[in-house]
Structure formats: structure tokens, C-alpha cells
Design an enzyme around this catalytic site. Structure first.
Site, PDB file in Angstrom:
ATOM      1  N   ASP A 136     -30.939  -5.285  29.864  1.00  0.00           N
ATOM      2  CA  ASP A 136     -31.761  -4.447  30.734  1.00  0.00           C
ATOM      3  C   ASP A 136     -33.115  -4.283  30.036  1.00  0.00           C
ATOM      4  O   ASP A 136     -33.408  -4.983  29.053  1.00  0.00           O
ATOM      5  CB  ASP A 136     -31.064  -3.110  31.040  1.00  0.00           C
ATOM      6  CG  ASP A 136     -30.943  -2.209  29.806  1.00  0.00           C
ATOM      7  OD1 ASP A 136     -31.303  -2.659  28.686  1.00  0.00           O
ATOM      8  OD2 ASP A 136     -30.480  -1.067  29.953  1.00  0.00           O
ATOM      9  N   HIS A 137     -33.947  -3.360  30.534  1.00  0.00           N
ATOM     10  CA  HIS A 137     -35.287  -3.170  29.957  1.00  0.00           C
ATOM     11  C   HIS A 137     -35.214  -2.762  28.485  1.00  0.00           C
ATOM     12  O   HIS A 137     -36.037  -3.185  27.684  1.00  0.00           O
ATOM     13  CB  HIS A 137     -36.067  -2.123  30.757  1.00  0.00           C
ATOM     14  CG  HIS A 137     -35.327  -0.835  30.920  1.00  0.00           C
ATOM     15  ND1 HIS A 137     -34.229  -0.716  31.742  1.00  0.00           N
ATOM     16  CD2 HIS A 137     -35.492   0.382  30.333  1.00  0.00           C
ATOM     17  CE1 HIS A 137     -33.760   0.525  31.683  1.00  0.00           C
ATOM     18  NE2 HIS A 137     -34.507   1.208  30.820  1.00  0.00           N
ATOM     19  N   CYS A 166     -28.348  -3.759  25.621  1.00  0.00           N
ATOM     20  CA  CYS A 166     -28.958  -2.607  26.292  1.00  0.00           C
ATOM     21  C   CYS A 166     -29.301  -1.616  25.191  1.00  0.00           C
ATOM     22  O   CYS A 166     -29.216  -1.968  24.009  1.00  0.00           O
ATOM     23  CB  CYS A 166     -28.049  -2.017  27.373  1.00  0.00           C
ATOM     24  SG  CYS A 166     -26.522  -1.256  26.795  1.00  0.00           S
ATOM     25  N   GLY A 167     -29.713  -0.406  25.552  1.00  0.00           N
ATOM     26  CA  GLY A 167     -30.168   0.531  24.525  1.00  0.00           C
ATOM     27  C   GLY A 167     -29.113   0.829  23.487  1.00  0.00           C
ATOM     28  O   GLY A 167     -29.316   0.656  22.282  1.00  0.00           O
ATOM     29  N   THR A 168     -27.954   1.286  23.945  1.00  0.00           N
ATOM     30  CA  THR A 168     -26.863   1.638  23.032  1.00  0.00           C
ATOM     31  C   THR A 168     -25.792   0.556  22.934  1.00  0.00           C
ATOM     32  O   THR A 168     -24.916   0.631  22.068  1.00  0.00           O
ATOM     33  CB  THR A 168     -26.138   2.902  23.530  1.00  0.00           C
ATOM     34  OG1 THR A 168     -25.635   2.627  24.859  1.00  0.00           O
ATOM     35  CG2 THR A 168     -27.070   4.111  23.577  1.00  0.00           C
ATOM     36  N   GLY A 169     -25.805  -0.371  23.862  1.00  0.00           N
ATOM     37  CA  GLY A 169     -24.725  -1.368  23.961  1.00  0.00           C
ATOM     38  C   GLY A 169     -23.565  -0.874  24.801  1.00  0.00           C
ATOM     39  O   GLY A 169     -22.712  -1.656  25.215  1.00  0.00           O
ATOM     40  N   GLY A 229     -23.318   0.861  27.950  1.00  0.00           N
ATOM     41  CA  GLY A 229     -23.253   0.563  29.385  1.00  0.00           C
ATOM     42  C   GLY A 229     -22.897  -0.886  29.643  1.00  0.00           C
ATOM     43  O   GLY A 229     -22.043  -1.192  30.499  1.00  0.00           O
ATOM     44  N   MET A 230     -23.515  -1.786  28.915  1.00  0.00           N
ATOM     45  CA  MET A 230     -23.222  -3.214  29.086  1.00  0.00           C
ATOM     46  C   MET A 230     -21.757  -3.512  28.757  1.00  0.00           C
ATOM     47  O   MET A 230     -21.099  -4.288  29.459  1.00  0.00           O
ATOM     48  CB  MET A 230     -24.118  -4.062  28.181  1.00  0.00           C
ATOM     49  CG  MET A 230     -25.553  -4.195  28.659  1.00  0.00           C
ATOM     50  SD  MET A 230     -25.646  -5.178  30.183  1.00  0.00           S
ATOM     51  CE  MET A 230     -27.415  -5.549  30.195  1.00  0.00           C
ATOM     52  N   HIS A 258     -10.538 -10.234  14.335  1.00  0.00           N
ATOM     53  CA  HIS A 258      -9.392  -9.434  14.786  1.00  0.00           C
ATOM     54  C   HIS A 258      -9.289  -9.315  16.301  1.00  0.00           C
ATOM     55  O   HIS A 258      -8.187  -9.183  16.825  1.00  0.00           O
ATOM     56  CB  HIS A 258      -9.468  -8.012  14.197  1.00  0.00           C
ATOM     57  CG  HIS A 258      -9.218  -7.979  12.727  1.00  0.00           C
ATOM     58  ND1 HIS A 258      -9.023  -6.801  12.035  1.00  0.00           N
ATOM     59  CD2 HIS A 258      -9.142  -8.971  11.804  1.00  0.00           C
ATOM     60  CE1 HIS A 258      -8.827  -7.078  10.740  1.00  0.00           C
ATOM     61  NE2 HIS A 258      -8.906  -8.392  10.571  1.00  0.00           N
ATOM     62  N   ARG A 275      -1.142 -12.258  13.636  1.00  0.00           N
ATOM     63  CA  ARG A 275      -0.742 -10.942  14.158  1.00  0.00           C
ATOM     64  C   ARG A 275      -1.769 -10.396  15.150  1.00  0.00           C
ATOM     65  O   ARG A 275      -1.430  -9.572  16.011  1.00  0.00           O
ATOM     66  CB  ARG A 275      -0.520  -9.955  13.017  1.00  0.00           C
ATOM     67  CG  ARG A 275      -1.776  -9.529  12.273  1.00  0.00           C
ATOM     68  CD  ARG A 275      -1.439  -8.659  11.070  1.00  0.00           C
ATOM     69  NE  ARG A 275      -2.608  -8.041  10.468  1.00  0.00           N
ATOM     70  CZ  ARG A 275      -3.449  -8.663   9.638  1.00  0.00           C
ATOM     71  NH1 ARG A 275      -3.265  -9.940   9.332  1.00  0.00           N
ATOM     72  NH2 ARG A 275      -4.492  -8.025   9.125  1.00  0.00           N
ATOM     73  N   HIS A 276      -3.010 -10.854  15.049  1.00  0.00           N
ATOM     74  CA  HIS A 276      -4.041 -10.355  15.965  1.00  0.00           C
ATOM     75  C   HIS A 276      -3.895 -10.948  17.364  1.00  0.00           C
ATOM     76  O   HIS A 276      -4.305 -10.322  18.343  1.00  0.00           O
ATOM     77  CB  HIS A 276      -5.433 -10.642  15.398  1.00  0.00           C
ATOM     78  CG  HIS A 276      -5.641 -10.013  14.056  1.00  0.00           C
ATOM     79  ND1 HIS A 276      -5.666  -8.642  13.887  1.00  0.00           N
ATOM     80  CD2 HIS A 276      -5.786 -10.562  12.830  1.00  0.00           C
ATOM     81  CE1 HIS A 276      -5.828  -8.376  12.596  1.00  0.00           C
ATOM     82  NE2 HIS A 276      -5.896  -9.522  11.934  1.00  0.00           N
TER      83      HIS A 276
END
Ligand code: RB5
Length: 147
Positions: A10-11, A67-70, A72-73, A100, A134-135
């Protein structure tokens, strides 16, 4: 064959997306820039869903969102079956998200990551294999039963 990697923001992620797109091309990837194409205000789901659909349909193996914080995406991308979108703010998180969690979408919190760190996180995520073992069992349990 050259791997095609979709990238979208986004912007708030626009500037870092431009920087990382250039870095990806320099690393030899075929970059599919889904947008946004300017710093004008946009809505992150409008970019997360088209990219996640490509991963969900198996058109591409992996993709990059910003995105700003990651957050929302990642919320939007993770609504798609088979998509494992990981927010990574350090190379260490990116490494563990691959080893993992087999993260197939990298999400960068653009307002909290420098260009230099963004490239380090991206390179780590691109180059780190999934450990399996195991992962694998845990990753297999991520999709709710009945889906
Ligand atoms: C945009 O201002 C911001 O809310 C968005 O980029 C993202 O951080 C949302 O999760």
C-alpha cells in the site's frame, strides 16, 4: 527458468517496495509488481488479495507484501488457503519463518524497517530452506480441518 516473484504494497510500503523490487531484479528474479504505483493513499487488502491468489492457485511459489506494520497485509493474505504470510522485522525472524513455518509470503513492516535491513530480511527469506521434519507436521495442521 527465472523465478517470477510478485510484490505489492500500500502507500505506507511504496518506497520500500520500490527499493526491494530493484534489489530482486539485481538478484536475477523476474519481478511482478502488482502495485501500488504511487505514494497516494490506498487500501492494503486491494493488493494483498491479488498476490495471495497467485500463491493460492500455485501460479507462483512465493511473494512479498509490504504495509506500515505488516499486519493488515498479513491478515488479508492469510485468509487464502495454502498461504503462510509471515511478518518479519529482522533477518532472524525471516530465517525462522522459513525454517519452521515454511512461509511462502514475506510481509515487511515498512514503517519500522530501513532499506538496508529490508534487503537483508528479503535475502534471508529467499535463501533459507524449510527444515521439514517435525515442522512439516505442524505446518500441515495450520489449515483448519474440513477446509
Ligand atoms: C496505513 O496507514 C497503515 O494502516 C497500513 O499500511 C498498515 O500498517 C495496516 O496494517
Amino acid at each position: 527458468m527465472t523465478e517470477r516473484i510478485p510484490i505489492a504494497s500500500d502507500h505506507a510500503g511504496f518506497e520500500l517496495k520500490e527499493h526491494l523490487s530493484k534489489a530482486l531484479r539485481e538478484m536475477g528474479y523476474d519481478v511482478d509488481d502488482i502495485g501500488t504505483h504511487s505514494p497516494a493513499s490506498t487500501d492494503y487488502p486491494d493488493y494483498a488479495h491479488p498476490l495471495a491468489e497467485k500463491v493460492e492457485r500455485g501460479e507462483v511459489a512465493r511473494g512479498v507484501l509490504l504495509c506500515g506494520t505488516g499486519l493488515g497485509m498479513s491478515y488479508a493474505a492469510n485468509r487464502h488457503p495454502g498461504v503462510r504470510a509471515a511478518v518479519a522485522w529482522s533477518p532472524e525472524i525471516a530465517e525462522l519463518a522459513r525454517k519452521h513455518n515454511d512461509a511462502n509470503v514475506l510481509v515487511l513492516p515498512a514503517r519500522f524497517v530501513s532499506e538496508e535491513d529490508g534487503v537483508r530480511i528479503l535475502k534471508t527469506w529467499l535463501e533459507t530452506p524449510f527444515e521439514g521434519g517435525r515442522h512439516q507436521k505442524r505446518v500441515d495442521k495450520i489449515e483448519p480441518s474440513g477446509t
